[in-house]
Design a protein around this motif. Structure first.
Motif, PDB file in Angstrom:
ATOM      1  N   ILE A 146     -11.981  -9.563   9.863  1.00 15.58           N
ATOM      2  CA  ILE A 146     -10.593  -9.713  10.315  1.00 15.58           C
ATOM      3  C   ILE A 146      -9.734  -8.540   9.819  1.00 15.58           C
ATOM      4  O   ILE A 146      -8.983  -7.935  10.592  1.00 15.58           O
ATOM      5  N   GLY A 147      -9.868  -8.200   8.532  1.00 13.08           N
ATOM      6  CA  GLY A 147      -9.064  -7.112   7.977  1.00 13.08           C
ATOM      7  C   GLY A 147      -9.330  -5.802   8.694  1.00 13.08           C
ATOM      8  O   GLY A 147      -8.408  -5.054   9.041  1.00 13.08           O
ATOM      9  N   SER A 148     -10.609  -5.541   8.955  1.00  8.00           N
ATOM     10  CA  SER A 148     -11.000  -4.298   9.598  1.00  8.00           C
ATOM     11  C   SER A 148     -10.437  -4.203  11.024  1.00  8.00           C
ATOM     12  O   SER A 148      -9.894  -3.172  11.425  1.00  8.00           O
ATOM     13  N   MET A 149     -10.551  -5.301  11.760  1.00  7.32           N
ATOM     14  CA  MET A 149     -10.072  -5.283  13.148  1.00  7.32           C
ATOM     15  C   MET A 149      -8.550  -5.182  13.220  1.00  7.32           C
ATOM     16  O   MET A 149      -8.009  -4.507  14.096  1.00  7.32           O
ATOM     17  N   ILE A 150      -7.853  -5.857  12.297  1.00  6.04           N
ATOM     18  CA  ILE A 150      -6.383  -5.781  12.317  1.00  6.04           C
ATOM     19  C   ILE A 150      -5.935  -4.355  11.993  1.00  6.04           C
ATOM     20  O   ILE A 150      -5.040  -3.811  12.647  1.00  6.04           O
ATOM     21  N   ALA A 151      -6.584  -3.742  10.995  1.00  6.50           N
ATOM     22  CA  ALA A 151      -6.217  -2.368  10.626  1.00  6.50           C
ATOM     23  C   ALA A 151      -6.476  -1.417  11.795  1.00  6.50           C
ATOM     24  O   ALA A 151      -5.621  -0.595  12.141  1.00  6.50           O
TER      25      ALA A 151
ATOM     26  N   ASN B  26     -11.219   2.943   7.233  1.00  3.67           N
ATOM     27  CA  ASN B  26     -11.021   1.588   7.749  1.00  3.67           C
ATOM     28  C   ASN B  26     -11.189   0.505   6.686  1.00  3.67           C
ATOM     29  O   ASN B  26     -10.361  -0.398   6.573  1.00  3.67           O
ATOM     30  N   HIS B  27     -12.229   0.622   5.887  1.00  3.59           N
ATOM     31  CA  HIS B  27     -12.476  -0.447   4.915  1.00  3.59           C
ATOM     32  C   HIS B  27     -11.378  -0.490   3.856  1.00  3.59           C
ATOM     33  O   HIS B  27     -10.904  -1.570   3.490  1.00  3.59           O
ATOM     34  N   PHE B  28     -10.956   0.693   3.425  1.00  6.61           N
ATOM     35  CA  PHE B  28      -9.888   0.765   2.420  1.00  6.61           C
ATOM     36  C   PHE B  28      -8.605   0.156   2.986  1.00  6.61           C
ATOM     37  O   PHE B  28      -7.924  -0.642   2.326  1.00  6.61           O
ATOM     38  N   LEU B  29      -8.275   0.514   4.215  1.00  6.38           N
ATOM     39  CA  LEU B  29      -7.047  -0.006   4.824  1.00  6.38           C
ATOM     40  C   LEU B  29      -7.129  -1.520   5.023  1.00  6.38           C
ATOM     41  O   LEU B  29      -6.152  -2.241   4.804  1.00  6.38           O
ATOM     42  N   LEU B  33      -4.686  -4.172   3.300  1.00  6.36           N
ATOM     43  CA  LEU B  33      -3.937  -5.120   4.135  1.00  6.36           C
ATOM     44  C   LEU B  33      -4.111  -6.557   3.639  1.00  6.36           C
ATOM     45  O   LEU B  33      -3.144  -7.291   3.450  1.00  6.36           O
ATOM     46  N   ILE B  34      -5.353  -6.935   3.396  1.00  5.47           N
ATOM     47  CA  ILE B  34      -5.633  -8.315   2.989  1.00  5.47           C
ATOM     48  C   ILE B  34      -5.094  -8.573   1.575  1.00  5.47           C
ATOM     49  O   ILE B  34      -4.467  -9.615   1.319  1.00  5.47           O
TER      50      ILE B  34
END
Lengths: 392, 151
Positions: A146-151, B26-29, B33-34
């Motif tokens: 979820i985090g990856s797709m939202i970013a 991507n993974h860092f962002l 975010l989370i």
């Protein structure tokens, strides 16, 4: 008509082979870097062939875009291949991991449901109110978290706006490809009021998801469950849901695009597309019409696959907010009056600088997003030919 | 007009870099975010936080918090999830647990689970316990959701 005869058919900044190769080189390097991902090359020739095939495919199409000055023709091919590759990759992986395309309550409870962008409009308000994501996926772990797709979605929406729907969505290639089948559409006129349906759907799914705290579009409507995963029919309710999504898939993704030559799922139904339309306001590049050049032949109105141009567009010079920046109108305008346009600049016929700026970003996204999937799909196909099965 | 055009071109050029950075980082962002937003998976999906752990010889029982979460206020009906997790050995054929889901010192129900057939039975259930919703055969454990009425 007289204008059409006197104005030459323009192809924007058409370079020679050397110039086109030079402009393609940065893209090839970026694609290579992203697809190889810094990892070592596999010793399995099929994996290697998949990777090489994918790099060659995407690089060649970009070269052709630059060399011929045509955008949509090659974008559509890459986009359709992305959609097919995604289905092959996703389904084979599911069957390997779970044994079938069926999504069980256990999969959902363990957060094993890959998150896709279509869910986004439904999760935002509940996230604000409850600080939770109403989707049975994983926040950070595993495939399509979820985090990856939202970013991904957030950044790419800033960059492309609704260009996502013609350059990034791994479902859109289905109705885009099928809308090109046959020479002439069987259904020539679609009532323009239908183009508001996605916004009605958006409102419906956002509100119902907010109240029920479940992603109602996924549960009830998403046609792409037919090519990804779906719940096992274990109750009458799930049977009804299955009939609905299969009907929408057959109707809007398969049959109507062929009959109308329009992207009916994307243009007339998809609530994510409606939601994504609002992000067009922030992206740096849009599609504009040079009203001084336009001869009002209406060709662009007729061929726009997502109903994003109307009579007013021809006088205002602007597309509707639903424009997916596919480039079909630009490629087909007989007098070169339509162009990619960097916001804040003058609209003066075709602008190759704006086009190249947009292409570098959008195509890089498409090639990177799709490159891995196409490589895997090619590998699976080679596996099928050499072992009789797509599974490892 | 010239300033707007310059800004437009700058934004369009930055866009190319953004795409590149997005894929690389991507993974860092995603993590940022989370972590920044503190978002979690809805308890209706994952069962909610574990509030009690009951240890047995070869397995442990995890009791999640009762879930009644609504949009602005709690719902009248919800569920509580109970997990059986084996420690080293496979789960015995029949496992039991006395559950006090609201931790008021009074047992709310007694749950019996046949791990071979995945059939669960409720015993001594109070008036707020409505019944068994479903038994789930998960990767490392069995889980049962019990429907509840809000007190």
């Amino acid at each position: 008509m007289s204008n059409m005869q006197t104005e030459p058919k323009l192809t924007p900044g058409k370079p020679g082979i050397g110039g086109a190769l030079l402009k393609t080189l940065p893209m090839v390097l970026m694609i290579l870097f992203m697809i190889l991902g810094g990892g070592g090359l596999s010793t399995d020739w099929r994996v290697l062939a998949g990777v090489i095939g994918s790099v060659v495919f995407f690089s060649t199409l970009f070269f052709l875009m630059v060399y011929t000055g045509k955008t949509d023709r090659y974008r559509a091919l890459a986009f359709a291949v992305l959609a097919g590759a995604f289905a092959i990759t996703f389904i084979t992986q599911l069957i390997e991991v779970r044994g079938s395309m069926v999504l069980t309550p256990e999969d959902m409870m363990q957060g094993d449901t890959p998150f896709c962008h279509m869910v986004l409009p439904m999760v935002i308000l509940p996230a604000i109110f409850t600080k939770t994501i109403i989707f049975p996926g994983s926040l950070l772990e595993g495939f399509a978290s979820i985090g990856s797709m939202i970013a991904l979605w957030f950044v790419f929406s800033l960059v492309f706006g609704r260009g996502w729907c013609s350059w990034g969505c791994f479902y859109g290639g289905w109705d885009d490809a099928l809308s090109r089948v046959g020479k002439k559409p069987v259904i020539k006129k679609v009532n323009s009021l239908w183009k508001y349906l996605p916004f009605a759907m958006l409102l419906l799914v956002v509100l119902t998801s907010l109240v029920s705290l479940t992603p109602t579009y996924c549960t009830w409507f998403c046609p792409f469950k037919a090519i990804t995963e779906f719940e096992e029919i274990s109750s009458t309710l799930i049977l009804i849901q299955t009939v609905i999504f299969v009907s929408i898939f057959l109707g809007l993704v398969i049959i109507l695009p062929v009959l109308t030559h329009k992207r009916t799922q994307c243009g007339l139904f998809c609530p994510f597309g409606a939601f994504q339309s609002f992000t067009n306001a922030v992206s740096p590049v849009d599609v504009r019409i040079d009203t001084a050049k336009c001869i009002q032949c209406n060709k662009c109105l007729n061929i726009c696959p997502t109903f994003s141009l109307d009579e007013k567009s021809l006088t205002s010079g602007k597309t509707l907010i639903t424009c997916t920046k596919c480039g079909k109108c630009i490629d087909n305008c007989p007098v070169g009056a339509i162009t990619y346009h960097v916001k804040g600049t003058e609209v003066k016929g075709k602008n190759n600088r704006a086009r190249m700026l947009y292409l570098y970003a959008a195509y890089f996204f498409l090639a990177t997003f799709g490159g891995g999937m196409v490589a895997t799909a090619l590998y699976r196909i080679l596996l099928l030919f050499t072992t009789g099965s797509m599974l490892t | 007009m010239k300033l707007r055009a310059t800004l437009g071109y700058i934004w369009a050029s930055i866009a190319i870099l953004l795409v590149f950075v997005m894929f690389i980082g991507n993974h860092f962002l995603a993590e940022t975010l989370i972590n920044t937003t503190g978002l979690k998976i809805s308890p209706w999906c994952d069962g909610g936080e574990v509030t009690q752990t009951l240890e047995y010889d070869t397995y442990k029982v995890l009791v999640h918090r009762p879930v009644f979460d609504g949009l602005t206020e709690e719902r009248s009906q919800g569920f509580v999830q109970v997990d059986w997790k084996s420690i080293g050995k496979p789960l015995p054929e029949t496992v039991y647990a006395g559950i006090d889901y609201d931790q008021d010192g009074v047992q709310d129900f007694h749950l019996v689970l046949n791990t071979q057939t995945n059939e669960a039975t409720l015993e001594d259930a109070g008036t707020y316990v409505l019944g068994i919703e479903q038994v789930y055969d998960l990767k490392t454990q069995r889980a049962v959701r019990i429907r509840l009425k809000h007190k």
